[in-house]
Design an enzyme around this catalytic site. Structure first.
Site, PDB file in Angstrom:
ATOM      1  N   LYS A   4       0.834  -1.216   0.000  1.00 46.78           N
ATOM      2  CA  LYS A   4       0.000   0.000   0.000  1.00 46.78           C
ATOM      3  C   LYS A   4       0.865   1.261   0.000  1.00 46.78           C
ATOM      4  CE  LYS A   4      -2.136  -1.077   3.796  1.00 46.78           C
ATOM      5  NZ  LYS A   4      -1.495  -2.383   4.009  1.00 46.78           N
ATOM      6  N   THR A   5       1.823   1.269   0.898  1.00 52.09           N
ATOM      7  CA  THR A   5       2.669   2.460   0.989  1.00 52.09           C
ATOM      8  C   THR A   5       3.490   2.609  -0.294  1.00 52.09           C
ATOM      9  OG1 THR A   5       2.741   2.205   3.371  1.00 52.09           O
ATOM     10  CG2 THR A   5       4.412   3.614   2.400  1.00 52.09           C
ATOM     11  N   GLU A  34      -2.330   4.828   5.919  1.00 46.20           N
ATOM     12  CA  GLU A  34      -2.856   4.369   7.219  1.00 46.20           C
ATOM     13  C   GLU A  34      -4.191   5.028   7.546  1.00 46.20           C
ATOM     14  OE1 GLU A  34      -1.225   2.046   8.857  1.00 46.20           O
ATOM     15  OE2 GLU A  34       0.895   2.245   8.338  1.00 46.20           O
ATOM     16  N   GLN A  79      -5.664  -3.354  10.731  1.00 45.51           N
ATOM     17  CA  GLN A  79      -4.573  -2.697  11.454  1.00 45.51           C
ATOM     18  C   GLN A  79      -5.028  -1.435  12.162  1.00 45.51           C
ATOM     19  OE1 GLN A  79      -0.563  -2.788   9.611  1.00 45.51           O
ATOM     20  NE2 GLN A  79      -1.643  -3.462   7.782  1.00 45.51           N
ATOM     21  N   ARG A 128       5.147  -7.185  10.976  1.00 45.51           N
ATOM     22  CA  ARG A 128       6.337  -6.363  10.719  1.00 45.51           C
ATOM     23  C   ARG A 128       7.507  -7.235  10.284  1.00 45.51           C
ATOM     24  NH1 ARG A 128       4.038  -2.924   9.127  1.00 45.51           N
ATOM     25  NH2 ARG A 128       2.210  -4.162   9.587  1.00 45.51           N
TER      26      ARG A 128
HETATM   27  P1  ATP Z   1       1.598  -2.091   5.987  1.00 40.13           P
HETATM   28  O1  ATP Z   1       0.165  -2.477   5.985  1.00 40.13           O
HETATM   29  O2  ATP Z   1       2.365  -2.856   7.009  1.00 40.13           O
HETATM   30  O3  ATP Z   1       1.793  -0.622   6.050  1.00 40.13           O
HETATM   31  P2  ATP Z   1       2.002  -1.958   3.148  1.00 40.13           P
HETATM   32  O4  ATP Z   1       0.795  -2.558   2.522  1.00 40.13           O
HETATM   33  O5  ATP Z   1       2.098  -0.505   3.195  1.00 40.13           O
HETATM   34  O6  ATP Z   1       2.208  -2.604   4.581  1.00 40.13           O
HETATM   35  P3  ATP Z   1       4.575  -1.842   1.897  1.00 40.13           P
HETATM   36  O7  ATP Z   1       5.341  -1.430   3.093  1.00 40.13           O
HETATM   37  O8  ATP Z   1       4.277  -0.842   0.871  1.00 40.13           O
HETATM   38  O9  ATP Z   1       3.245  -2.579   2.379  1.00 40.13           O
HETATM   39  O10 ATP Z   1       5.292  -3.071   1.188  1.00 40.13           O
HETATM   40  C1  ATP Z   1       5.775  -4.183   1.934  1.00 40.13           C
HETATM   41  C2  ATP Z   1       7.078  -4.683   1.328  1.00 40.13           C
HETATM   42  O11 ATP Z   1       6.824  -5.321   0.078  1.00 40.13           O
HETATM   43  C3  ATP Z   1       8.049  -3.571   1.026  1.00 40.13           C
HETATM   44  O12 ATP Z   1       9.344  -4.027   1.298  1.00 40.13           O
HETATM   45  C4  ATP Z   1       7.846  -3.315  -0.442  1.00 40.13           C
HETATM   46  O13 ATP Z   1       8.991  -2.747  -1.031  1.00 40.13           O
HETATM   47  C5  ATP Z   1       7.571  -4.719  -0.975  1.00 40.13           C
HETATM   48  N1  ATP Z   1       6.755  -4.738  -2.199  1.00 40.13           N
HETATM   49  C6  ATP Z   1       5.537  -4.190  -2.369  1.00 40.13           C
HETATM   50  N2  ATP Z   1       5.077  -4.421  -3.619  1.00 40.13           N
HETATM   51  C7  ATP Z   1       6.022  -5.153  -4.259  1.00 40.13           C
HETATM   52  C8  ATP Z   1       6.139  -5.707  -5.578  1.00 40.13           C
HETATM   53  N3  ATP Z   1       5.194  -5.576  -6.492  1.00 40.13           N
HETATM   54  N4  ATP Z   1       7.261  -6.407  -5.866  1.00 40.13           N
HETATM   55  C9  ATP Z   1       8.233  -6.558  -4.937  1.00 40.13           C
HETATM   56  N5  ATP Z   1       8.188  -6.060  -3.694  1.00 40.13           N
HETATM   57  C10 ATP Z   1       7.090  -5.362  -3.335  1.00 40.13           C
HETATM   58 MG    MG Z   2       2.224   0.867   4.767  1.00 42.53          MG
END
Ligand code: ATP
Ligand code: MG
Length: 718
Positions: A35-36, A220, A250, A604
């Site tokens: 997401k981020t 978030e 979350q 995490r």
């Molecule tokens: P959270 O809910 O904990 O905030 P999030 O959904 O924001 O998580 P991110 O932090 O954006 O998730 O991504 C999690 C990990 O996966 C990061 O290390 C990111 O670089 C990697 N990632 C996300 N998308 C891809 C992709 N398409 N290919 C490879 N790695 C990815």
């Molecule tokens: Mg995030």
């Protein structure tokens, strides 16, 4: 411009979100699904792909750490510096608005931010002036009331107290707010509420910002509260596009008024909005993900999401039963050490806990091994006593009317201004409806304060005026240096004996270096360097430890860990009564929130996750015996592995030798093999206590380590 790289490294759904047409957008997805990452790529895509000016973009994150990471990542993607974009936390952005438009917001130019510690002090003072007994009316509860009302957007005049008790809290709220207004002080909740009112009541400002921010992006989102949501609605105009990303599983700030319903409201209020779901997790191993999914499945209130990964299943999640919290801490440290011996970095490891207070024992264990660590949130640099003293002088230099700062240092270091004198000053301030500083001036002019007390007070005032005069043309670090030296603070802490005094002196020195390295954040051009620094100290406390870039073990609460990821994660204190917390076990809603928090903690971890608990824990000076957390039972058992090998003995060995006679009374010895009717065979690895209380720890071959009371265990010596 070639923008293909902005869509690289994304899956189909992620790409869809990044390159979506300009519309309102909800990205709803579980932990670690990117997401981020999508948000970061979207910002770059808007600017480079769709030629949106950075000036027209506002992005909101939850912590300052997340905000600076996001800025870094966007700049990296775009290959250049990002200017003009508003990126920060809700509090940080609200603060910026209030600085720019302090007049419209009804604030003095030099208004100062009150952190929660200062806020509590001020509330106590207000309660004293109302002659309220703080045994009967806990100030913390008053603070909770005030902040909750502010978070709902309610001023005292909007509240109709329902009963005598509420009437009292209400009265405190009113008096506290007048004190803040008078002294130009703004607490955290006030930042948001004022900024909201500013936009709501000033159409020209609202029009300006609505026309400016074509794109508003929020990470978030599940943790936004009512006032933050209202703020977003005001900032986003008819032509703006809002993109929110979040995960209902979350949502961990319900206790602070965050509302998951905001996700539903968004779909109504910002219709038409496109919803995109991401389901692939890129962060964690299959096993960690399965464990976390299994846990969160026990919550009833969910929007429902599935997460999968095509990564390796990885190692099992390890569960460690410490004999007590010291043993737990040493175990954690030993595993981190092993990780580093295997070629890992210290900063790969994160220790996550439920409460800040848990950190101390872990810190001790790390210090014993001389391992560097960094604490985010909690016991922060800017919250330490000596730093707050120094900041109080600086705040007075910036604004004499800052009553909170005045109270803090008027007699620190001691200069003969006693409680009685301060009492007179407070009374004068109250009667004249003015600040403490001005009240002093009046009392001196009227010669009410005279003799020794009068001299002491006027000496203090001259001191502050001098600090300001000497410092005003100097650079910030010099100003700070002048403030701590000339005020006598430095000498005072130098005279304090022992390590504590030494640490305090070092902290003060550190403050000077912190100001040397300080770069005012973008958007603070309007304020003096000193004001920018003071705001930074109040807003970003945890994020500014000196060793930010050093390779160090990361420690923080699970709340603070939101959005972050680490190869190696320890969640400690996984016991009933700790996690879930005592207060939540009888309340189904709070219990679900604790479970979400556990889900946040577990997700995490990228490669390896440890869940640790202590069979006994010293809390508030008493040993308490806890059972393992229900969360451990709720995780699919095939994901878990109990760590059996004890890596160390838990008490210094001399202690065993000293009391070995008594131990021998039991007829048992360390290292002896024994048999238990239920647990089978094992070896004695530890013991404590004497007589009927004596307990032994046996590492059973099958059942793992257990503590047993010798009198009941009926162990057979083999
Ligand atoms: P959270 O809910 O904990 O905030 P999030 O959904 O924001 O998580 P991110 O932090 O954006 O998730 O991504 C999690 C990990 O996966 C990061 O290390 C990111 O670089 C990697 N990632 C996300 N998308 C891809 C992709 N398409 N290919 C490879 N790695 C990815
Ligand atoms: Mg995030």
């Amino acid at each position: 411009m070639n923008i293909a790289h902005l869509l690289e490294g994304l899956n189909g759904k992620q790409r869809e979100a990044v390159a979506a047409p300009q519309s309102n957008l909800l990205v709803l997805a579980g932990a670690g699904s990117g997401k981020t990452r999508v948000l970061v790529h979207r910002i770059a895509y808007l600017i480079q792909g769709l030629n949106v000016s950075p000036y027209a973009v506002m992005a909101v994150t939850f912590t300052n750490k997340a905000a600076s990471e996001m800025r870094g990542r966007v700049e990296q993607l775009m290959g250049g510096q990002l200017r003009g974009m508003w990126l920060g936390t809700f509090h940080g952005l609200a603060h910026r608005l209030l600085r720019f438009h302090h007049q419209d917001a009804g604030l003095p130019e030099n208004f100062q931010i009150l952190d929660s510690d200062d806020q509590l002090r001020l509330i106590k003072r207000v309660m004293r002036s109302l002659n309220l007994d703080d045994k009967k009316w806990p100030p913390r509860q008053a603070m909770g009331y005030i902040n909750a009302k502010k978070d709902e957007g309610l001023r005292p005049k909007h509240i109709d107290p329902q009963d005598p008790v509420e009437r009292l809290w209400h009265q405190i709220y009113e008096a506290y707010q007048s004190a803040c207004n008078l002294a130009g002080l703004v607490d955290f909740a006030e930042l948001l509420l004022r900024a909201l009112e500013l936009l709501r009541d000033n159409q020209h400002l609202r029009d300006h910002y609505q026309a400016r921010f074509h794109h508003v992006l929020v990470d978030e989102f599940q943790d936004t509260n009512a006032i933050q949501y209202a703020w977003l609605r005001l900032l986003a105009g008819p032509q703006s596009h809002v993109m929110i990303v979040g995960d209902d599983d979350q949502s961990i700030y319900g206790w602070r008024g965050a509302r998951v319903d905001n996700i539903h409201r968004f779909l109504d209020d910002f219709a038409p909005a496109v919803t995109i779901r991401l389901e692939q997790n890129y962060r964690s191993t299959g096993t960690i993900l399965k464990a976390a999914n299994g846990l969160i499945a026990h919550n009833a209130e969910r929007l429902g999401k599935d997460l999968w990964t095509d990564g390796k299943s990885g190692e099992p999640v390890s569960v460690y039963a410490g004999f007590n919290e010291i043993d737990e801490a040493r175990f954690v440290v030993s595993r981190i050490q092993a990780w580093v011996d295997d070629g890992g970095r210290w900063s790969d490891a994160a220790i996550l806990y439920r409460n800040n207070a848990q950190s101390r024992v872990l810190e001790d264990a790390l210090l014993r091994e001389s391992i560097k660590y960094r604490i985010y949130g909690g016991l922060r640099f800017f919250e330490r006593q000596e730093i707050k003293d120094a900041l109080a002088y600086l705040r007075l230099m910036a604004s004499r009317d800052d009553d909170a700062a005045f109270e803090r240092v008027v007699n620190t270091p001691a200069r003969g201004i006693g409680d009685r004198t301060i009492g007179i000053v407070r009374q004068q301030a109250r009667e004249q409806g003015t600040t403490l500083w001005r009240a002093c001036r009046q009392l001196l002019d009227a010669k009410v304060l005279s003799g020794r007390a009068g001299n002491a007070v006027s000496g203090f005032m001259t001191l502050v005026d001098n600090l300001d005069e000497q410092g005003c043309d100097e650079v910030l670090s010099r100003q700070v240096d002048i403030a701590i030296k000339e005020s006598g603070l430095f000498a005072m802490y130098q005279a304090e004996k022992g390590e504590k005094g030494q640490a305090r002196v070092e902290n003060l020195e550190e403050l000077v270096s912190a100001t040397q390295d300080f770069e005012p954040p973008e958007g603070s051009e309007e304020m003096s360097e000193l004001n920018a620094f003071l705001a930074h100290a109040a807003l970003e406390s945890g994020d500014t430890q000196a060793d930010e870039f050093e390779d160090a073990v990361q420690m923080m609460t699970m709340h603070t860990a939101k959005g972050l990821e680490f190869p190696l994660v320890f969640v400690v204190g996984v016991e009933e009564g700790m996690f879930p917390s005592m207060q939540s076990v009888t309340d189904p809603d709070r219990l679900e929130e604790e479970r979400r928090l556990c889900y946040v903690g577990m997700t995490r971890a990228m490669k390896k996750l440890y869940l640790c608990y202590a069979e006994s824990r010293r809390l508030y000076g008493r040993d308490e015996y806890h059972t393992p957390s229900r969360f451990l039972r709720e995780i699919p058992q095939e994901c878990l592995e109990e760590v059996r090998v004890r890596t160390q003995v838990t008490r210094p060995i001399t202690q065993y030798q000293k009391s070995s006679d008594q131990f021998n009374e039991t007829g048992l010895n360390l290292g002896q093999r024994v048999r238990h009717s239920k647990f089978g065979d094992g070896i004695i690895i530890n013991y404590e206590g004497t007589g009927p209380q004596s307990r032994v720890q046996v590492a059973f071959d099958e059942a793992g380590p257990k503590w047993l009371v010798v009198a009941y265990a009926r162990l057979d010596v083999l």
